[in-house]
Design an enzyme around this catalytic site. Structure first.
Site, PDB file in Angstrom:
ATOM      1  N   HIS A  32       0.844  -1.185   0.000  1.00 15.44           N
ATOM      2  CA  HIS A  32       0.000   0.000   0.000  1.00 15.44           C
ATOM      3  C   HIS A  32       0.881   1.238   0.000  1.00 15.44           C
ATOM      4  O   HIS A  32       2.058   1.176   0.326  1.00 15.44           O
ATOM      5  CB  HIS A  32      -0.940   0.021   1.209  1.00 15.44           C
ATOM      6  CG  HIS A  32      -0.236   0.269   2.504  1.00 15.44           C
ATOM      7  ND1 HIS A  32       0.435  -0.720   3.177  1.00 15.44           N
ATOM      8  CD2 HIS A  32      -0.069   1.404   3.215  1.00 15.44           C
ATOM      9  CE1 HIS A  32       0.968  -0.210   4.277  1.00 15.44           C
ATOM     10  NE2 HIS A  32       0.693   1.070   4.323  1.00 15.44           N
ATOM     11  N   ASP A  33       0.286   2.348  -0.377  1.00 17.60           N
ATOM     12  CA  ASP A  33       1.001   3.619  -0.413  1.00 17.60           C
ATOM     13  C   ASP A  33       0.517   4.464   0.754  1.00 17.60           C
ATOM     14  O   ASP A  33      -0.567   5.036   0.719  1.00 17.60           O
ATOM     15  CB  ASP A  33       0.740   4.319  -1.743  1.00 17.60           C
ATOM     16  CG  ASP A  33       1.490   5.636  -1.886  1.00 17.60           C
ATOM     17  OD1 ASP A  33       2.069   6.101  -0.881  1.00 17.60           O
ATOM     18  OD2 ASP A  33       1.483   6.185  -2.989  1.00 17.60           O
TER      19      ASP A  33
END
Length: 181
Positions: free
Chosen positions: A71-72
């Site tokens: 995920h960012d």
């Protein structure tokens, strides 16, 4: 006597480490990590906070200090703005069959590593890796095909005593690579 106690202590520490590693891996699998039975983990990779977004095929080796980022978290910076409040950035990571992931590799969200590929140590994988390739760098780039790598490895293999190597690898390697000063 002291040497025997030290060896016994190392053996106990190794057993404890293996139990902890097995327990951590089982926990990730219970949380959705998909990993084939014949994979080799050297150390315990950091599977991130969403192990259910990771799939690892058969006959894969993952070296120590490998990090999966699925995920960012950078969206945190602007998520307090109404327009971006619901933004999420996740990506599935897939490592196909017969791959080698080198020491300290970071694999970013949404990446697929093709079958029969090698990722060099300390690389950052930001895009898909084609099948049958050796990649490396930050970000990774194609260095050569696996066949070219195999030919180079064969050409660089020193003459060595195979029986001595099987008997005592350290002694044989030191014999080969010890050079007079």
């Amino acid at each position: 006597m002291a040497v025997a106690k030290q060896a016994e202590g190392r053996c106990v520490k190794t057993m404890i480490y293996r139990v902890i590693k097995w327990w951590r891996l089982r926990r990730h699998i219970r949380n959705g990590l998909q990993i084939a039975n014949d994979c080799r983990l050297v150390g315990m990779p950091d599977f991130g906070t969403e192990p259910y977004l990771i799939s690892i095929g058969e006959h894969v080796t993952i070296s120590t200090r490998v990090t999966f980022i699925n995920h960012d978290g950078g969206t945190w910076v602007f998520r307090d703005r109404p327009r971006f409040r619901e933004v999420i950035k996740y990506g599935r990571i897939v490592i196909h069959d017969n791959c080698f992931i080198g020491l300290g590799v970071t694999i970013m969200p949404g990446v697929s590593i093709g079958p029969n590929s090698v990722v060099a140590a300390q690389s950052v994988v930001t895009s898909d890796v084609p099948p049958n390739t050796v990649v490396g760098g930050i970000p990774v780039r194609i260095l050569m095909t696996v066949d070219e790598y195999a030919d180079k490895a064969l050409a660089q293999t020193p003459d060595y005593d195979r029986v001595a190597y099987r008997s005592n690898k350290a002694t044989e390697l030191l014999r080969i690579f010890t050079r007079p000063w």
